[in-house]
Design an enzyme around this catalytic site. Structure first.
Site, PDB file in Angstrom:
ATOM      1  CE1 TYR A 115       9.220   0.256  -7.837  1.00 38.06           C
ATOM      2  CE2 TYR A 115       9.379   0.635  -5.481  1.00 38.06           C
ATOM      3  CZ  TYR A 115       8.674   0.175  -6.578  1.00 38.06           C
ATOM      4  OH  TYR A 115       7.422  -0.331  -6.426  1.00 38.06           O
TER       5      TYR A 115
ATOM      6  NE  ARG B 178      -1.269   1.231  -3.113  1.00 40.13           N
ATOM      7  CZ  ARG B 178      -0.326   0.412  -2.697  1.00 40.13           C
ATOM      8  NH1 ARG B 178      -0.554  -0.469  -1.799  1.00 40.13           N
ATOM      9  NH2 ARG B 178       0.918   0.460  -3.184  1.00 40.13           N
TER      10      ARG B 178
ATOM     11  CE  LYS C  32       8.176  -3.056  -5.792  1.00 39.25           C
ATOM     12  NZ  LYS C  32       7.471  -3.481  -4.609  1.00 39.25           N
TER      13      LYS C  32
ATOM     14  CD  GLU D   4       4.561  -4.041  -6.369  1.00 38.04           C
ATOM     15  OE1 GLU D   4       4.937  -5.168  -6.015  1.00 38.04           O
ATOM     16  OE2 GLU D   4       4.732  -3.036  -5.687  1.00 38.04           O
ATOM     17  CG  ASP D   5       1.792  -0.520  -6.322  1.00 37.34           C
ATOM     18  OD1 ASP D   5       1.985  -1.042  -5.201  1.00 37.34           O
ATOM     19  OD2 ASP D   5       2.487   0.417  -6.738  1.00 37.34           O
TER      20      ASP D   5
ATOM     21  CG  ASP E  54       6.829  -6.520  -2.784  1.00 38.11           C
ATOM     22  OD1 ASP E  54       7.484  -7.265  -2.040  1.00 38.11           O
ATOM     23  OD2 ASP E  54       7.085  -5.312  -2.940  1.00 38.11           O
ATOM     24  CG  ASP E  55       1.770  -3.695  -2.897  1.00 40.41           C
ATOM     25  OD1 ASP E  55       2.757  -2.955  -2.946  1.00 40.41           O
ATOM     26  OD2 ASP E  55       1.116  -4.015  -3.901  1.00 40.41           O
TER      27      ASP E  55
ATOM     28  CG  ASN F 222       7.171   4.154  -0.035  1.00 38.55           C
ATOM     29  OD1 ASN F 222       8.032   4.700   0.632  1.00 38.55           O
ATOM     30  ND2 ASN F 222       7.069   2.835  -0.149  1.00 38.55           N
TER      31      ASN F 222
HETATM   32  P1  NAD Z   1      -4.267   0.739   1.236  1.00 36.61           P
HETATM   33  O1  NAD Z   1      -5.029   1.677   0.406  1.00 36.61           O
HETATM   34  O2  NAD Z   1      -4.519  -0.730   1.091  1.00 36.61           O
HETATM   35  O3  NAD Z   1      -4.489   1.119   2.786  1.00 36.61           O
HETATM   36  C1  NAD Z   1      -4.427   2.403   3.296  1.00 36.61           C
HETATM   37  C2  NAD Z   1      -4.936   2.373   4.718  1.00 36.61           C
HETATM   38  O4  NAD Z   1      -4.747   3.657   5.303  1.00 36.61           O
HETATM   39  C3  NAD Z   1      -6.423   2.044   4.842  1.00 36.61           C
HETATM   40  O5  NAD Z   1      -6.627   1.151   5.880  1.00 36.61           O
HETATM   41  C4  NAD Z   1      -7.058   3.393   5.205  1.00 36.61           C
HETATM   42  O6  NAD Z   1      -8.210   3.254   6.007  1.00 36.61           O
HETATM   43  C5  NAD Z   1      -5.941   4.022   6.001  1.00 36.61           C
HETATM   44  N1  NAD Z   1      -6.085   5.462   6.083  1.00 36.61           N
HETATM   45  C6  NAD Z   1      -6.367   6.345   5.097  1.00 36.61           C
HETATM   46  N2  NAD Z   1      -6.484   7.593   5.604  1.00 36.61           N
HETATM   47  C7  NAD Z   1      -6.282   7.507   6.924  1.00 36.61           C
HETATM   48  C8  NAD Z   1      -6.274   8.432   7.984  1.00 36.61           C
HETATM   49  N3  NAD Z   1      -6.485   9.735   7.768  1.00 36.61           N
HETATM   50  N4  NAD Z   1      -6.031   7.976   9.224  1.00 36.61           N
HETATM   51  C9  NAD Z   1      -5.809   6.682   9.451  1.00 36.61           C
HETATM   52  N5  NAD Z   1      -5.777   5.751   8.485  1.00 36.61           N
HETATM   53  C10 NAD Z   1      -6.024   6.151   7.239  1.00 36.61           C
HETATM   54  O7  NAD Z   1      -2.752   1.036   0.960  1.00 36.61           O
HETATM   55  P2  NAD Z   1      -1.492   0.129   1.339  1.00 36.61           P
HETATM   56  O8  NAD Z   1      -1.127  -0.760   0.217  1.00 36.61           O
HETATM   57  O9  NAD Z   1      -1.716  -0.515   2.650  1.00 36.61           O
HETATM   58  O10 NAD Z   1      -0.345   1.227   1.430  1.00 36.61           O
HETATM   59  C11 NAD Z   1      -0.380   2.235   2.414  1.00 36.61           C
HETATM   60  C12 NAD Z   1       0.918   3.018   2.382  1.00 36.61           C
HETATM   61  O11 NAD Z   1       1.985   2.174   2.722  1.00 36.61           O
HETATM   62  C13 NAD Z   1       1.237   3.616   1.017  1.00 36.61           C
HETATM   63  O12 NAD Z   1       1.669   4.943   1.161  1.00 36.61           O
HETATM   64  C14 NAD Z   1       2.375   2.775   0.520  1.00 36.61           C
HETATM   65  O13 NAD Z   1       3.278   3.509  -0.276  1.00 36.61           O
HETATM   66  C15 NAD Z   1       3.039   2.373   1.808  1.00 36.61           C
HETATM   67  N6  NAD Z   1       3.855   1.146   1.659  1.00 36.61           N
HETATM   68  C16 NAD Z   1       5.130   1.190   2.103  1.00 36.61           C
HETATM   69  C17 NAD Z   1       5.940   0.089   1.981  1.00 36.61           C
HETATM   70  C18 NAD Z   1       7.341   0.142   2.498  1.00 36.61           C
HETATM   71  O14 NAD Z   1       7.746   1.120   3.013  1.00 36.61           O
HETATM   72  N7  NAD Z   1       8.125  -0.864   2.414  1.00 36.61           N
HETATM   73  C19 NAD Z   1       5.456  -1.047   1.356  1.00 36.61           C
HETATM   74  C20 NAD Z   1       4.126  -1.067   0.922  1.00 36.61           C
HETATM   75  C21 NAD Z   1       3.328   0.046   1.075  1.00 36.61           C
END
Ligand code: NAD
Length: 547
Positions: free
Chosen positions: A99, A152, A170, A241-242, A264-265, A404
């Site tokens: 993963y 995504r 997953k 997912e994603d 899940d996200d 991530n």
């Molecule tokens: P998304 O595309 O839905 O959202 C991204 C957000 O980040 C948006 O609101 C965007 O406006 C903001 N953003 C982008 N550039 C920015 C900047 N320069 N300054 C401030 N904000 C900014 O994506 P998501 O699904 O919400 O995922 C976001 C991150 O979270 C990914 O890297 C993903 O890997 C991570 N994530 C981690 C976990 C975990 O650790 N358990 C779980 C899910 C997602």
């Protein structure tokens, strides 16, 4: 355990090529006779432990994690039982390979490293006949689908059909972490094209050569897929997912009330991050209602965490409106405040009345949050200035850099600890090594969704629940936080060790199943001992005896 001699279809070379039944050199002398395997295998019979030793030697000798990933997928394709034995016995070592972060790399290279199909592809070309083609899936006992449209992938953007690595990975975690039988797991790539020019121009790309289908056509195709899946696999649990964030919120809202479906996200991330905050309270002191959280990123993950946090405050008696005021967001356009232009529907509840602030460092100084959660996919954005401000405002600042893969984390564990003089309570999305500071070894927690979704899935499957609800995710969150030990906290870790994940998942499954029984989401009679029932359902990678 199956101790039947398989039908003639599964004797001889065919059983060696059936990953579910293959035991490789571990077939006993008697089995070799009964299954016509004499001469097809080297004469020495090996135990599973010896096979595992060989596999580990091979994996560790590989020069890169991507090579390790390829080796493991090849093992999964030829001997699933041994694959899960190796993963489960060495989870901390193997999880970052099957993963995040390695799976991200694998998805980026998917069309180049492709060897053998795995999972199921539903594409725009299959419009009108998804039910028919879904019958090609060999395992009629599927109980859980993980589906992505690849828009995504982790924090890596649109990877189109190359995102298939995610549902595969997953679902491997469902089996490894919660014991859901591998044949009950169905990975699906919902291929509606890609807007990634690099992929469209790559002759080796495996997906549809077209830009993404949008709008009504997309919705009709997804609807056809959901109906077909529910029809062919009654009671199926579907994890989306994603997906890109507009589709993710929309599809979740559309299906959550009539289908056993979750994202899940959004919900899994919410539950895991809130569990980390609840556990962190045992280090920082104070109550959940004392927290002010500043999120960087208002996408699926950020809003998902805020929603679960709000649910947790509501459970403590606070109104939804008041609870939301504990959550603040900075996104790509700065601080989310009322009156800002074009606020997306999912962000609107968190657009508070406050003067607009453009940057994160200024927002930290003005709002004085107790916790800073990075879910933005923007590496390095938690600068020294930001972390130092958090450490000035709080005795024990909570700083979670959850993006991530590792390359996208808002700061590293070492930076968070060093810049806060070792006071930060830190967790990340992808794993970081422990950090030595002032003679103390600090172990960063990994806020990995794998602590939540496998247990929730197991609870839903075992109880035969027709629904998977927000309350179940909050229950999972409490369940996970309760399993963080004093020793974990002593070392700064707000999540249990990954090595305990099977037990963690079993207890989450118990709590989720209990909600299904209490709320009438199932026709199954509540067993006297839910935990024993959960454990009875858990798959263990041991070879069957065929003779
Ligand atoms: P998304 O595309 O839905 O959202 C991204 C957000 O980040 C948006 O609101 C965007 O406006 C903001 N953003 C982008 N550039 C920015 C900047 N320069 N300054 C401030 N904000 C900014 O994506 P998501 O699904 O919400 O995922 C976001 C991150 O979270 C990914 O890297 C993903 O890997 C991570 N994530 C981690 C976990 C975990 O650790 N358990 C779980 C899910 C997602």
């Amino acid at each position: 355990m199956n101790d039947q001699v398989p039908s003639t279809l599964h004797r001889g070379v065919k059983i060696l090529h059936d990953p579910v039944r293959n035991k490789g050199t571990a077939y006993t002398e008697a089995e070799r006779d009964a299954l016509n395997l004499r001469g097809l295998l080297p004469p020495r019979v090996h135990s599973m432990a010896e096979q595992e030793l060989r596999v580990l030697g091979n994996i560790r000798a590989k020069p890169t994690d991507l090579e390790r990933y390829l080796y493991l997928i090849a093992l999964q394709d030829r001997n699933e039982t041994l694959f899960y034995r190796v993963i489960m016995d060495n989870l901390e070592e193997m999880m970052p390979i099957i993963y995040t972060p390695t799976v991200g790399r694998a998805c980026q290279e998917f069309q180049h490293i492709y060897r053998k199909p795995r999972g199921f592809y539903v594409s725009y070309q299959d419009k009108g006949r998804i039910r028919e083609i879904l019958q090609n899936w060999p395992h009629k006992n599927a109980r859980i689908i993980v589906v992505t449209d690849g828009e995504r992938i982790l924090g890596l953007g649109d990877l189109g059909a190359d995102g298939m690595g995610i549902p595969i990975g997953k679902l491997s975690l469902y089996t490894a972490c919660a014991g859901i039988h591998p044949t009950q797991c169905l990975p699906v790539m919902f291929d509606v094209g890609t807007n990634n020019e690099k992929l469209l121009n790559d002759p080796l790309y495996n997906g549809l050569e077209r830009r993404r289908v949008r709008g009504e056509e997309y919705d009709a195709l997804f609807d056809e897929f959901i109906s077909a899946a529910k029809d062919l696999f009654p009671g199926i649990l579907i994890q989306i997912e994603d997906f890109g964030n507009t589709n993710a919120f929309r599809l979740l809202e559309k299906y959550r009330h009539n289908t056993c479906l979750f994202d899940d996200d959004i919900q899994g991330t919410g539950a895991v991050a809130v569990a980390g905050i609840i556990a962190a309270m045992r280090i920082t002191g104070g109550k959940l209602s004392d927290q002010k959280i500043l999120f960087l990123g208002a996408g699926e993950a950020g809003i998902g965490v805020a929603d679960v946090f709000v649910a947790a405050l509501r459970e403590e008696g606070m109104s939804t409106e008041d609870a939301r005021k504990h959550c603040w967001f900075v996104d790509s356009k700065g601080l989310l405040v009322g009156g800002r232009d074009n606020i997306a529907a999912h962000k609107a509840p968190y657009a508070h009345e406050h003067p607009y602030i453009e940057t994160l460092p200024e927002a930290v100084k003005a709002l004085k949050p107790t916790a800073l959660l990075g879910l933005s996919g923007q590496p390095g954005i938690f600068t020294k200035d930001v972390v130092e401000s958090m450490a000035r405002i709080n005795d024990r600042p909570i700083i979670f850099a959850l993006s991530n893969p590792t390359s996208k984390a808002e700061c590293t564990a070492e930076q968070a600890y060093t810049w806060s003089e070792g006071r930060a309570v830190f967790a990340s999305g992808s794993p970081f090594r422990s950090v030595k500071i002032d003679n103390r070894t600090l172990v960063p927690g990994q806020g990995n969704n794998a602590y939540i979704f496998p247990g929730v899935g197991l609870g839903v499957i075992v109880s035969r629940s027709r629904a998977v609800t927000d309350e179940m995710f909050l229950a999972a969150s409490h369940s996970l936080a309760n399993q963080v030990t004093a020793e974990d906290l002593e070392r700064g870790r707000v999540y249990p060790a990954l090595s305990r994940i099977r037990e963690v998942s079993a207890l989450i499954a118990r709590d989720v199943a209990k909600m299904a029984y209490d709320n009438g989401y199932t026709d199954k009679q509540e067993p006297d001992d839910i935990l024993a029932d959960v454990r009875d359902h858990m798959y263990h990678p041991v070879y069957p005896h065929y003779a």
